[in-house]
Design a protein around this motif. Sequence first.
Motif, PDB file in Angstrom:
ATOM      1  N   SER A 278       0.861  -1.182   0.100  1.00 24.76           N
ATOM      2  CA  SER A 278      -0.196   0.015   0.072  1.00 24.76           C
ATOM      3  C   SER A 278       0.950   1.251   0.039  1.00 24.76           C
ATOM      4  CB  SER A 278      -1.004   0.072   1.165  1.00 24.76           C
ATOM      5  OG  SER A 278      -0.203  -0.187   2.441  1.00 24.76           O
ATOM      6  N   ARG A 295       1.093  -3.976   3.206  1.00 20.30           N
ATOM      7  CA  ARG A 295      -0.008  -3.609   3.686  1.00 20.30           C
ATOM      8  C   ARG A 295       0.075  -3.883   5.165  1.00 20.30           C
ATOM      9  NH1 ARG A 295      -3.759  -6.795   0.229  1.00 20.30           N
ATOM     10  NH2 ARG A 295      -2.888  -5.388  -1.677  1.00 20.30           N
ATOM     11  N   ASP A 351      -3.589   2.385   3.622  1.00 26.29           N
ATOM     12  CA  ASP A 351      -3.471   3.196   2.623  1.00 26.29           C
ATOM     13  C   ASP A 351      -4.004   4.211   2.366  1.00 26.29           C
ATOM     14  OD1 ASP A 351      -2.455   2.662  -0.427  1.00 26.29           O
ATOM     15  OD2 ASP A 351      -4.518   2.656  -0.985  1.00 26.29           O
TER      16      ASP A 351
END
Length: 361
Positions: A278, A295, A351
């Motif tokens: 992300s 992530r 994100d």
Amino acid sequence: MKLGLLGFPKVGKTSLFNILTGSNLQVEKFSTGKAEPHLGVAKVPDPRLERLGEMFKPRKLTPALVEYLDIQGLAKGEAKDSLFLREMRNVDAVAHVVRAFRDEEIPHSEGNLDPRRDLETMETELLLSDLEVASRRVEKLRLNLKKAKNSEDEKELGVLTRCLEALERETPIRALDFTPEDEKRIRGFAFLTAKPLLGVINMGEEDAGRIGSFRSHFTLDAFASRPRVALCPVSAKIEMEMARLSPEDATAFLEDLGLAEPCLDRILRASHDLLGLSVFFTAGEDEVKAWSIPRSCAAQRAAGVIHSDIERGFIRAEVVAYERLMEAGSLPAARDRGWLRQEGKEYRVADGDVINFKFNV
Ligand SMILES: Nc1nc2c(ncn2[C@@H]2O[C@H](COP(=O)(O)OP(=O)(O)OP(=O)(O)O)[C@@H](O)[C@H]2O)c(=O)[nH]1
Ligand SMILES: [Mg+2]
């Protein structure tokens, strides 16, 4: 993040590499002998970065980057001995470029157009290459263990035997689950079938209308649903033509073809997703910059992507979600509304977070 472009000869790997990285390597209809591997860098397109740029008006706008490796085409049966394939062991994900365009003048190494067969044939090549690596190591470990008992060797033998059995069943290693310890034990072998696989289906210009339905058109649904595999349709021909146009003309050209966005944006996004990455942003007067991180990475580790000093001296992270910042219209306005949060080192970065790290060295 580094992606390796892999494929049978003359499927459009170098054409895609050129478009992705803005390079200008020679592409030929017929083989010209050995070509060296090439490394290039692509910017990850992100409309959020543009909008942050409008808000902060920085001197510099810096996108996240992806590296691409281009090697020469791999003929069927060559995988085990290919020197070039060895280069692929250092990439984070394999992008297998598959020919789906028709062109009578360009010979097809596998005879006729059949993307699904080509995906499967290449998978077999990679399986064979890994099988060789795994079986050699298993033999060695058995010999070692005969000479002297050693619990670390036994554990490694355990996990490698699992890999070997999977490979013999023609199951790629990426389909297996490992404990973090076992994952560490096999990391050094850099198995090709352990890497996430992005199948890049290179379609002809005349097939632009089929890009949305390419899976059913080429009967790829089952392949696409394999674990840690993603498929992405592109048309190298269309992208090459677009690269020659002004941005306005390129948009009009895409609309004429009924496409919502350039294929390249999709490749870059698909590879980001496949690798579980992300993006967070740092934003100031000097620079607005996008950073790629795994992530849900912890804030302190994310700080380390910028600089190890910031990770080491981490105090806290001032965080505002991208959407909130846009809604507020400016950083001070977001602060007034209480949307600027103070987060500690364990905070899981989301994100699109816009982050200012406080640190002390
Ligand atoms: N018609 C058509 N031709 C293409 C397309 N993509 C690539 N080509 C052509 O196919 C030929 C080979 O392209 P390359 O990009 O060199 O292919 P490659 O996979 O890098 O080839 P090797 O590295 O030699 O294996 C060139 O003549 C390209 O112009 C496409 O989408 N449509
Ligand atoms: Mg090439």
